[in-house]
Design a protein around this motif. Structure first.
Motif, PDB file in Angstrom:
ATOM      1  N   UNK A   1       1.989   3.366   7.984  1.00  0.00           N
ATOM      2  CA  UNK A   1       1.061   2.576   7.211  1.00  0.00           C
ATOM      3  C   UNK A   1      -0.035   3.459   6.620  1.00  0.00           C
ATOM      4  N   UNK A   2      -1.019   2.825   5.988  1.00  0.00           N
ATOM      5  CA  UNK A   2      -2.078   3.533   5.300  1.00  0.00           C
ATOM      6  C   UNK A   2      -3.154   3.907   6.309  1.00  0.00           C
ATOM      7  N   UNK A   3      -3.682   5.114   6.220  1.00  0.00           N
ATOM      8  CA  UNK A   3      -4.701   5.536   7.167  1.00  0.00           C
ATOM      9  C   UNK A   3      -6.019   4.834   6.866  1.00  0.00           C
ATOM     10  N   UNK A   4      -6.745   4.488   7.918  1.00  0.00           N
ATOM     11  CA  UNK A   4      -8.029   3.816   7.768  1.00  0.00           C
ATOM     12  C   UNK A   4      -9.056   4.852   7.349  1.00  0.00           C
TER      13      UNK A   4
ATOM     14  N   UNK B   1      -2.868   4.081  -2.124  1.00  0.00           N
ATOM     15  CA  UNK B   1      -2.400   4.651  -0.856  1.00  0.00           C
ATOM     16  C   UNK B   1      -1.335   3.769  -0.218  1.00  0.00           C
ATOM     17  N   UNK B   2      -1.486   2.446  -0.356  1.00  0.00           N
ATOM     18  CA  UNK B   2      -0.482   1.526   0.188  1.00  0.00           C
ATOM     19  C   UNK B   2       0.841   1.689  -0.529  1.00  0.00           C
ATOM     20  N   UNK B   3       0.788   1.847  -1.846  1.00  0.00           N
ATOM     21  CA  UNK B   3       2.026   2.063  -2.616  1.00  0.00           C
ATOM     22  C   UNK B   3       2.735   3.328  -2.166  1.00  0.00           C
TER      23      UNK B   3
ATOM     24  N   UNK C   1      -0.263  -6.482   0.781  1.00  0.00           N
ATOM     25  CA  UNK C   1      -0.264  -6.748   2.211  1.00  0.00           C
ATOM     26  C   UNK C   1      -0.664  -5.518   3.013  1.00  0.00           C
ATOM     27  N   UNK C   2      -0.115  -4.363   2.652  1.00  0.00           N
ATOM     28  CA  UNK C   2      -0.471  -3.138   3.371  1.00  0.00           C
ATOM     29  C   UNK C   2      -1.957  -2.835   3.245  1.00  0.00           C
ATOM     30  N   UNK C   3      -2.498  -2.978   2.053  1.00  0.00           N
ATOM     31  CA  UNK C   3      -3.917  -2.701   1.850  1.00  0.00           C
ATOM     32  C   UNK C   3      -4.786  -3.683   2.622  1.00  0.00           C
ATOM     33  N   UNK C   4      -4.398  -4.949   2.635  1.00  0.00           N
ATOM     34  CA  UNK C   4      -5.167  -5.956   3.360  1.00  0.00           C
ATOM     35  C   UNK C   4      -5.071  -5.748   4.869  1.00  0.00           C
ATOM     36  N   UNK C   5      -3.888  -5.419   5.350  1.00  0.00           N
ATOM     37  CA  UNK C   5      -3.703  -5.160   6.784  1.00  0.00           C
ATOM     38  C   UNK C   5      -4.558  -3.984   7.220  1.00  0.00           C
ATOM     39  N   UNK C   6      -4.684  -2.969   6.371  1.00  0.00           N
ATOM     40  CA  UNK C   6      -5.540  -1.832   6.722  1.00  0.00           C
ATOM     41  C   UNK C   6      -6.977  -2.275   6.951  1.00  0.00           C
ATOM     42  N   UNK C   7      -7.466  -3.165   6.102  1.00  0.00           N
ATOM     43  CA  UNK C   7      -8.831  -3.674   6.251  1.00  0.00           C
ATOM     44  C   UNK C   7      -8.956  -4.502   7.529  1.00  0.00           C
TER      45      UNK C   7
END
Length: 490
Positions: free
Chosen positions: A50-53, A86-88, A158-164
């Motif tokens: 996933x995307x790093x915080x 970053x999510x893409x 979804x990936x970007x939102x999950x990171x938040x």
């Protein structure tokens, strides 16, 4: 009282919530407090991690850690173009397209323009979630597992939102929760379970299986659970769009009144949130109030293993768990949920009662066995689950038929990757025999495939072993003993 952290961090409104005081207490086996370091760490970049915080969420994380009863009212502005980009890039380029047919490569041809347009639609409320494309994959037991393939743009959002949201929920999740969390892999869960069984007084193990968990989540309760921490209505609307988008199967759209599609990036977080309130907080509270002996708990997504010192505690917990799940539209799978005698003294206790060897249980692809080392002391042995191995060999056999007319070097390189991937997961101590058996079966299937090329083949086992020694790596143990890695991390 209202605490303002500024527009860049969101407005946080404290609110008294049920059971929330227990949110930061970790599993006793782990001998650690709240997951402060785990929550503050960054995830490794990659398709599965996933995307790093990034540091933009540091103050959100700090506010969530400081006040476990706070509700965040402004979060969507953290879904920036940079986070979408970053999510893409974290999505696998080989990922299957959704209902719109857009592939990773096609979307990236005008990536910046597409992301700017997507960002604008998200923040003005014009973004619409597409239905998932339903596909079925075989389970080890022969049944079919339904997966939902989301559209690429939905995966990005979804990936970007999950990171938040992870910046908040990683402060809340308990220590014995391991499924689909940053820095908490399957092997971390397996290590924690092995250490718990060895170091705690575990005599009974309850292997919990929740029937059709991902397809049984109650949407209204799920939203209420999320609202315990999230008060940003725009984020809540996004989540509701995803769970209400429905699925398309054979060109026909159908509604999804309950559950979340397996395979969607947001589904794993939502599933963890649901079980955090339904199971984790309740199990921790039950252990403190009702257990007369020692008790360990470990959960990876919807797979749970609970260890007990006393049989009475185990039976009582199982009865209460069944009632607890029923309150939230869930139920135990009676065929797979088992209470077995397992642990350091299981073999000798069963021998005194004239019973056979202790039963085994499977968890995360490994069969757990009560064994003895060379000095006769108790040892927890983990070997590859036979059903998983058989299913993998069937896949390899099918693929070999498709690749039958390729050259031997091409087939050898592909099989070498299959064998390495298998060993990367299953090469744990005491599993060498199963690893060698898997390699031997790979060689056997390869031999049969090559012999089918011609009715007048001259391929003997001796020649086949020369091909195998040239192209296939030897098996070896890659993982350390559970106690060594667990102690180093914890």
């Amino acid at each position: 009282m209202v605490h303002e952290y500024g527009q860049s961090d969101g407005l946080v409104v404290p609110e008294k919530l049920p059971n929330n005081a227990l949110g930061g207490v970790a599993e006793a086996v782990e001998e650690r407090g709240p997951a402060e370091e785990n929550a503050a760490s960054t995830t490794r970049p990659g398709h599965s991690a996933g995307v790093s915080v990034t540091s933009g969420l540091d103050r959100v994380r700090q506010a969530a850690q400081k006040d476990r009863e706070a509700r965040f009212t402004a979060l969507l502005h953290h879904v920036t173009v940079d986070r979408l980009r970053a999510a893409y890039r974290a999505i696998s380029p080989k990922a299957a397209p959704g209902v719109d047919g857009v592939t990773w490569e096609e979307y990236g041809r005008d990536l910046e323009g597409n992301l700017q347009d997507l960002h604008a639609r998200i923040h003005r409320g014009a973004y619409r979630a597409r239905p998932s494309r339903r596909v079925f994959i075989p389970k080890p037991d022969g049944r079919q597992r339904a997966l939902g393939v989301t559209a690429l743009e939905d995966k990005v959002v979804q990936r970007a939102t999950v990171e938040v949201l992870n910046a908040i929920y990683e402060c809340d999740f308990l220590g014995f929760s391991y499924g689909f969390r940053p820095g908490r892999s399957q092997h971390d869960a397996l290590d924690a379970l092995a250490v718990g069984i060895r170091r705690r007084r575990v005599n009974w193990v309850l292997d919990v299986d929740i029937r059709d968990y991902f397809s049984s989540l109650d949407h209204s309760r799920l939203v209420k659970f999320i609202e315990h921490r999230i008060a940003d209505k725009r984020v809540l609307r996004l989540i509701q769009k995803w769970i209400k988008a429905g699925v398309i199967e054979d060109g026909v759209w159908s509604e999804t009144p309950e559950g979340t599609p397996q395979g969607a990036s947001v589904s794993t977080l939502l599933a963890n949130v649901y079980l955090h309130y339904v199971f984790d907080l309740w199990a921790h509270q039950w252990r403190g109030r009702n257990a007369r002996g020692e008790m360990i708990v470990l959960r990876f997504a919807d797979d749970c293993v609970v260890g007990f010192e006393n049989e009475d505690d185990a039976e009582w917990f199982q009865k209460d768990l069944r009632a607890r799940l029923a309150e939230f539209s869930l139920e135990l799978n009676a065929e797979k949920t088992r209470l077995i005698e397992f642990g350091r003294y299981a073999a000798q206790n069963r021998q005194k009662r004239g019973l056979g060897k202790p039963e085994t249980f499977c968890f995360l692809g490994f069969t757990h066995i009560c064994a003895r080392d060379r000095k006769g002391r108790f040892k927890l042995q983990r070997i590859t689950d036979s059903k998983r191995m058989s299913a993998k060999l069937r896949e390899v056999n099918t693929e070999l038929r498709r690749r039958r007319h390729l050259s031997i070097p091409e087939q050898g390189r592909w099989l070498a990757n299959v064998l390495r991937g298998h060993c990367n997961y299953y090469a744990v101590p005491d599993n060498g025999k199963a690893l060698n058996a898997f390699r031997h079966q790979i060689v056997r299937l390869w031999l049969m495939s090559l012999r089918r090329r011609s009715q007048r083949h001259r391929l003997t086992w001796k020649r086949m072993y020369r091909h195998a020694d040239r192209w296939l790596p030897k098996t070896r143990i890659l993982h350390p003993w559970p106690e060594a890695r667990y102690d180093a991390k914890i």
